[in-house]
Write a protein that holds these residues in place. Sequence first.
Motif, PDB file in Angstrom:
ATOM      1  N   THR A 598       0.935  -0.929   0.156  1.00  0.00           N
ATOM      2  CA  THR A 598      -0.016  -0.036  -0.140  1.00  0.00           C
ATOM      3  C   THR A 598       0.945   1.224  -0.052  1.00  0.00           C
ATOM      4  OG1 THR A 598       0.023   0.092   2.622  1.00  0.00           O
ATOM      5  CG2 THR A 598      -1.877  -1.059   1.009  1.00  0.00           C
ATOM      6  N   SER A 599       1.776   1.359  -1.048  1.00  0.00           N
ATOM      7  CA  SER A 599       2.690   2.306  -1.143  1.00  0.00           C
ATOM      8  C   SER A 599       1.896   3.610  -1.353  1.00  0.00           C
ATOM      9  CB  SER A 599       3.741   2.021  -2.089  1.00  0.00           C
ATOM     10  OG  SER A 599       4.279   1.043  -1.620  1.00  0.00           O
ATOM     11  N   LEU A 600       2.497   4.861  -1.178  1.00  0.00           N
ATOM     12  CA  LEU A 600       1.908   6.020  -1.326  1.00  0.00           C
ATOM     13  C   LEU A 600       2.520   6.629  -2.496  1.00  0.00           C
ATOM     14  CD1 LEU A 600      -0.197   8.587  -0.615  1.00  0.00           C
ATOM     15  CD2 LEU A 600       1.617   9.300   0.865  1.00  0.00           C
ATOM     16  N   VAL A 601       1.908   7.183  -3.659  1.00  0.00           N
ATOM     17  CA  VAL A 601       2.721   7.688  -4.745  1.00  0.00           C
ATOM     18  C   VAL A 601       3.115   8.947  -4.308  1.00  0.00           C
ATOM     19  CG1 VAL A 601       2.234   8.783  -7.239  1.00  0.00           C
ATOM     20  CG2 VAL A 601       1.053   6.534  -6.540  1.00  0.00           C
ATOM     21  N   SER A 625      -7.955   3.780  -8.755  1.00  0.00           N
ATOM     22  CA  SER A 625      -7.181   5.048  -8.801  1.00  0.00           C
ATOM     23  C   SER A 625      -5.720   4.839  -9.364  1.00  0.00           C
ATOM     24  CB  SER A 625      -7.456   5.664  -7.635  1.00  0.00           C
ATOM     25  OG  SER A 625      -6.730   5.240  -6.545  1.00  0.00           O
ATOM     26  N   PRO A 626      -5.216   5.887  -9.763  1.00  0.00           N
ATOM     27  CA  PRO A 626      -3.552   5.688 -10.023  1.00  0.00           C
ATOM     28  C   PRO A 626      -2.856   5.495  -8.555  1.00  0.00           C
ATOM     29  CG  PRO A 626      -4.643   7.657 -11.499  1.00  0.00           C
ATOM     30  CD  PRO A 626      -5.754   6.928 -10.420  1.00  0.00           C
ATOM     31  N   ALA A 627      -3.261   5.999  -7.783  1.00  0.00           N
ATOM     32  CA  ALA A 627      -2.584   5.887  -6.416  1.00  0.00           C
ATOM     33  C   ALA A 627      -2.408   4.420  -6.118  1.00  0.00           C
ATOM     34  CB  ALA A 627      -3.193   6.794  -5.327  1.00  0.00           C
ATOM     35  N   GLU A 628      -3.219   3.352  -6.658  1.00  0.00           N
ATOM     36  CA  GLU A 628      -3.446   2.053  -6.143  1.00  0.00           C
ATOM     37  C   GLU A 628      -2.370   1.317  -6.950  1.00  0.00           C
ATOM     38  OE1 GLU A 628      -7.266   0.957  -4.560  1.00  0.00           O
ATOM     39  OE2 GLU A 628      -7.709   2.039  -5.974  1.00  0.00           O
ATOM     40  N   ILE A 629      -1.752   1.797  -8.081  1.00  0.00           N
ATOM     41  CA  ILE A 629      -0.798   1.057  -8.989  1.00  0.00           C
ATOM     42  C   ILE A 629       0.254   0.529  -8.234  1.00  0.00           C
ATOM     43  CG2 ILE A 629       0.796   1.248 -10.820  1.00  0.00           C
ATOM     44  CD1 ILE A 629      -1.179   3.429 -12.068  1.00  0.00           C
ATOM     45  N   SER A 630       0.832   1.093  -7.513  1.00  0.00           N
ATOM     46  CA  SER A 630       1.894   0.796  -6.476  1.00  0.00           C
ATOM     47  C   SER A 630       1.571  -0.228  -5.625  1.00  0.00           C
ATOM     48  CB  SER A 630       2.492   1.913  -5.797  1.00  0.00           C
ATOM     49  OG  SER A 630       1.718   2.695  -5.151  1.00  0.00           O
ATOM     50  N   ASP A 631       0.415  -0.490  -5.441  1.00  0.00           N
ATOM     51  CA  ASP A 631      -0.181  -1.706  -4.515  1.00  0.00           C
ATOM     52  C   ASP A 631       0.024  -2.808  -5.146  1.00  0.00           C
ATOM     53  OD1 ASP A 631      -0.586   0.558  -2.855  1.00  0.00           O
ATOM     54  OD2 ASP A 631      -2.852   0.323  -2.935  1.00  0.00           O
TER      55      ASP A 631
END
Length: 819
Positions: A598-601, A625-631
């Motif tokens: 659950t990283s934060l962009v 959402s784009p913020a969830e890509i890194s998850d």
Amino acid sequence: MHIVILTAALKLKSGNSTVFDKYLEIILLSFSILEIKCAKPKFTSSENKTVNVHDVHVCRPNVAVQNMAYFIPSSQLNRGPVIPDNPDVQIIKQCVRYLSAVNGNTESEQNLQAAIEQCLGRKFSASLIPFLKSYPKNFEIETDGRNSFISALTKLELCPTHCSGRGTCRGSPICDKLHICKFYLLSNSCHVAKSGKVCAFGHDLTTAHNKALLRENYIDELRLEDLRNLFKSVKSRCPMTTPQICKFYNVGKGCTKDIRGQPCPFLHLCRFYISGTCKFGKGCRRSHDLLNQQVKALLEKYGISTRRSPKEVLADLQEIGVSQFGDDSDSGSVQSSTGRQTTSRFQNMKRFNSNPNLLGGMTNLSLASEIDTVDPSTQSMSMEICIYHLRGKCGFGKNCRRHHKDSMYQWQFRQQGDNSDESWTDFRPSASFDLELNFSDVEKEKCYIEFSKQHVLQVDFGKMIGEMKGSPTLDVRRLTTESSAVQKFQPLATQWKWYWKDQTNKWIIYGGQNDTGYKAMIDSESLEQHYQENPIGQMKFATMGHEYIMDYQKMVQKNVVHKTERSVRRRPTLVQAVEIEKRKKKSADTGNTKTTATSLVVHAPLDNNPLSYIPLHWSFDRQKSPAEISDHFHMVTCSKKSDEYKKMKKFFYATMPPSAEIEQIKRIENGELWINFVSKREKMKRKKKEEDIAELELFHGTNEKFINAISKQGFDFRFSGSKTGNKYGKGSYFAKYAKTADSYTDFGVKKHMFVVRVLPGDYAPGSSSFVRPPPRNPSDPFELYDSCVDNLQNPIIHVIFTFDQVYPEYIIEYRKLGI
């Protein structure tokens, strides 16, 4: 008649400073606005124009005459040699005086500037805002889009050791916090003084220790009432001036002090109500009543007005962070000024076992904690803390070349002259935070910490050494997580800020503006990104008609024409322990397909929506959402009938014999690594001013035990040489042919090989001495190549030195028959 004339006449007439003080107090009571005439100081405006200040007034809004009694009597002051304030400080003090006397300590830019101009009898040709911004410890500036509002605040705190009564603070130079009773300072409600006794915590702001701190923070000339307003404002609260929720009230049968009829010094409120997360509402067993007798009395003691609506009171409590639980038991722990719970200074002292005789027979080092149990040979040359360990689990385990610590930073020491890595010893958490707190302040060149009962350690951040009277000099170092310029989407990465020292000896952040209006066009983020590419190199940049060279080794900025140099500092953004824990939760380990990261962009140099860069064949849900890509992390077994399987099979067998039997091919979907990779690709495109750049598919043979770690964490060039050697540089090695990579896999029947996307960029011949690519031009060290190779004409081996230039896309599992 001006007060300066009166006071001068009185002093000449009386010839006695005590009599003079009495006359002065009488005069002050007769004025609602205090006006002081000074000789002609100078104030440098934001346009670097010197303004002669003929009439300097100590101004504030009209205040009721009876409030003037709150002035600290001059006769109580410990008079010593007083150094006159420079013109800038005079302006700062007047702004603080004015703001601390207005409602809410806040005023609009227009009103504040008009008031100060009236006091000075001069008009400024530019806004005061740039000037005030250089004093973040005294002012906060906010805007609503049209107007700016300036609030007075103070970062000066109350000493937790002195105010807790559970120890004796050693004072200056270690302590830079006030020694004063918090209830006297906040609300003049100390019950000890009201009973006619002497308060052990003190009510004297004129002690040498307190007076020096007040002057250092530009609030030494405030009226006592205005000083109270300042310290009890929301923006100036510190842990010692913040009420806490009762730990016992919120569990079990509640606080026993209620049963015994004793007053509890902590708030009897539902902790979830205060944090805004109570799901029971009016049906909650714990109180939500901010105006009940116990809560109301305690809030008033802390200077929090209850003569407002409960909604307004709750908003203040949430803003100042009333979220920790008080413990009135004699546990030996106190709440420190940093908001953390710490053990009493000398309780449970641990002796560090690397060199017990370091301090000549000293038996206990109160700030030393135990040595890491990690194999020191695996951590040689590393100064980084493993982010993946902080997230929950590092795939490399004890083989990780980064340090496994519980914080984003850790300070260490060892005796100077002892060059072994095993000798480094951790400072205890409280001392490590104190060092971090000072180091993050760009103004601090040195600081003092209490090293033991007998020793005070002076730490020099420039030389990174610690010195104690009568003891050997210590080397000091700071371990840290990777820079946010490298780990762009990782909340546990360290954010660095860059500063330069202007002609007035003020430290100005790059991209910010100094008092003269000068602004460096390059910002901290750009400098940090370039620094990470070559920490021992140089960089050319131009700003406002001048060309400069930034020398990272010397940490200076040099004017190319005039040859003048400005000092430069790189300091981290301070992160509190509580915030680190929050970031750990946001950045949980990828674990498996069920529990993803659950990283934060944080930042992405991408021109388009990040979702548009996700490969179409990935299993990622594009409704997210784009913020969830890194998850996103997923290992997908490719179907043998799919095009991607057939493509990888053909690529593999181009150089591998039929006796190498593929068992399966897995596609790696790692959103965090992928976005870092495409961000690097876009950055390289912009740098080269090209629409597209070369992107290769190469092989990387490895051990089975590293498959999971590489898939989740990427390639770590620190492992270079463990099996392949360092013939072409200390980076990660990738081969053009599968048969080349095969020679670096596990010995045995079962094998593993990565297929990796690589951005080689412009490359140069490698060398075993390289830790990064060489300069493109030996006479011009500013630009480096992107990678190294074994042969320029027909490269077979590519060496990459940064993790974001590669992406592990597939893992091929195969067996070699006949071995």
